[in-house]
Scaffold this motif. Structure first.
Motif, short mmCIF file in Angstrom:
data_model
loop_
_atom_site.label_atom_id
_atom_site.label_comp_id
_atom_site.label_asym_id
_atom_site.label_seq_id
_atom_site.Cartn_x
_atom_site.Cartn_y
_atom_site.Cartn_z
N TYR A 34 -3.29 4.82 2.25
CA TYR A 34 -3.86 5.43 3.56
C TYR A 34 -3.41 6.96 3.71
CZ TYR A 34 -4.51 0.79 5.30
OH TYR A 34 -4.82 -0.74 5.57
N ARG B 276 -7.77 7.92 6.39
CA ARG B 276 -8.69 7.29 5.47
C ARG B 276 -8.19 6.29 4.65
NH1 ARG B 276 -12.22 10.30 0.96
NH2 ARG B 276 -13.07 8.47 -0.12
N HIS B 277 -8.84 5.26 4.40
CA HIS B 277 -8.21 4.15 3.75
C HIS B 277 -8.94 4.11 2.22
CE1 HIS B 277 -8.35 -0.38 2.42
NE2 HIS B 277 -6.99 0.13 2.47
N PHE B 278 -7.98 3.93 1.33
CA PHE B 278 -8.60 3.94 -0.23
C PHE B 278 -8.42 2.65 -0.53
CE2 PHE B 278 -7.13 8.42 0.66
CZ PHE B 278 -8.45 9.00 0.20
N GLU B 279 -9.26 2.15 -1.39
CA GLU B 279 -9.06 0.47 -1.46
C GLU B 279 -8.19 0.36 -2.86
OE1 GLU B 279 -10.29 -2.07 -0.53
OE2 GLU B 279 -11.65 -1.31 1.06
N GLY B 280 -8.18 1.40 -3.59
CA GLY B 280 -7.08 1.41 -4.72
C GLY B 280 -7.77 0.60 -6.01
N PRO C 48 -3.72 0.11 -3.06
CA PRO C 48 -4.28 0.85 -2.10
C PRO C 48 -3.76 1.73 -1.26
CG PRO C 48 -4.62 -1.86 -1.92
CD PRO C 48 -3.61 -1.28 -3.04
N GLU D 143 -7.75 12.54 -2.21
CA GLU D 143 -8.76 11.53 -3.05
C GLU D 143 -8.05 11.52 -4.42
OE1 GLU D 143 -12.29 13.72 -2.24
OE2 GLU D 143 -12.65 12.64 -0.41
N PHE E 48 0.82 -1.18 -0.05
CA PHE E 48 0.06 0.00 0.09
C PHE E 48 0.82 1.37 0.23
CE2 PHE E 48 0.67 -1.30 4.43
CZ PHE E 48 1.22 -0.40 5.03
N GLU F 72 -6.74 8.14 -6.79
CA GLU F 72 -7.13 7.81 -8.02
C GLU F 72 -5.73 7.22 -8.95
OE1 GLU F 72 -9.37 11.15 -9.22
OE2 GLU F 72 -11.14 10.81 -7.92
#
Length: 228
Positions: free
Chosen positions: A200, A224-228, A198, A189, A169, A193
């Protein structure tokens, strides 16, 4: 790194900045911080010279708002990666192996990546199964597969934004820090993108622990966690 036989990672945005992160560090060490030894790695700072000249000294001296050196360690030494290729592995590898924690400071993440590889430390890290790696900002980000174009300052000869890839990640640090106006959640954000893994986003009261392949967030702030 093999998830079942790897060094413990404490990846922070703003250092060991609160009691929750400090407790996590002590738990990973398996002893009080006051009984543990550490080596400070300031190398990433040099990738942002001259504006980090004073901060480099403050980081080593433990006079910062991002606690690393100033935690009350039994002893703290310095491991300067740019010097290692010239002194021979037998002069520094045993020292690293016997140290409880590596305190890897912030600065320019790709400059740090370059010197971690060139010095031989990156190759050594997977074998340090009894060591706690404590990253601060760039010192945390360097463990990722990619850092994101937003964080490319010093440019490696091959270009790109790749780092060590010792975790799967990426990290967006200093979330909503007033001193970093480009590190808002909206900026995070957009970063998420573009990063192909993923991610953080962490504020300076948050950190990620990686122990035996298990990832956890320790926070007294927001993240915040971003799924990727």
């Amino acid at each position: 790194m093999d998830k079942d036989d790897a060094m413990k990672l404490l990846l922070t945005s703003g250092g060991v900045s609160n009691q929750s992160i400090r407790d996590a560090l002590a738990d990973m060490l398996g002893k009080p911080i006051e009984e543990a030894t550490a080596l400070c790695v300031p190398t990433a700072m040099y990738g942002m010279y001259p504006r980090t000249a004073v901060m480099t000294w403050r980081q080593i001296a433990g006079q910062t708002s991002t606690p690393m050196v100033e935690l009350g360690w039994k002893s703290v030494g310095m491991l300067e990666l740019t010097a290692l290729p010239s002194i021979g592995a037998d002069n520094w590898v045993p020292l690293v192996r016997e140290t409880d924690a590596l305190l890897v400071c912030g600065g320019d993440v790709l400059y740090l990546d370059h010197w971690m590889r060139k010095s031989g430390l990156a190759e050594l890290l997977p074998s340090l199964t009894e060591t706690v790696y404590v990253g601060l900002s760039a010192g945390s980000m360097v463990m990722a597969p990619h850092v994101g174009e937003e964080f490319v300052g010093w440019k490696p000869s091959g270009g790109g934004d790749s780092a060590l890839g010792m975790v799967d990640f990426s990290i967006f640090p200093h979330l909503d820090n007033p001193m970093c106006p480009e590190n808002t959640m909206a900026d995070a954000e957009k970063w998420a993108e573009r990063v192909p893994v993923p991610g953080y986003a962490l504020d300076d009261e948050s950190a990620i622990t990686v122990v035996d392949g298990t990832i956890a967030v320790v926070s007294e702030g927001h993240w915040r966690h971003f799924e990727g």
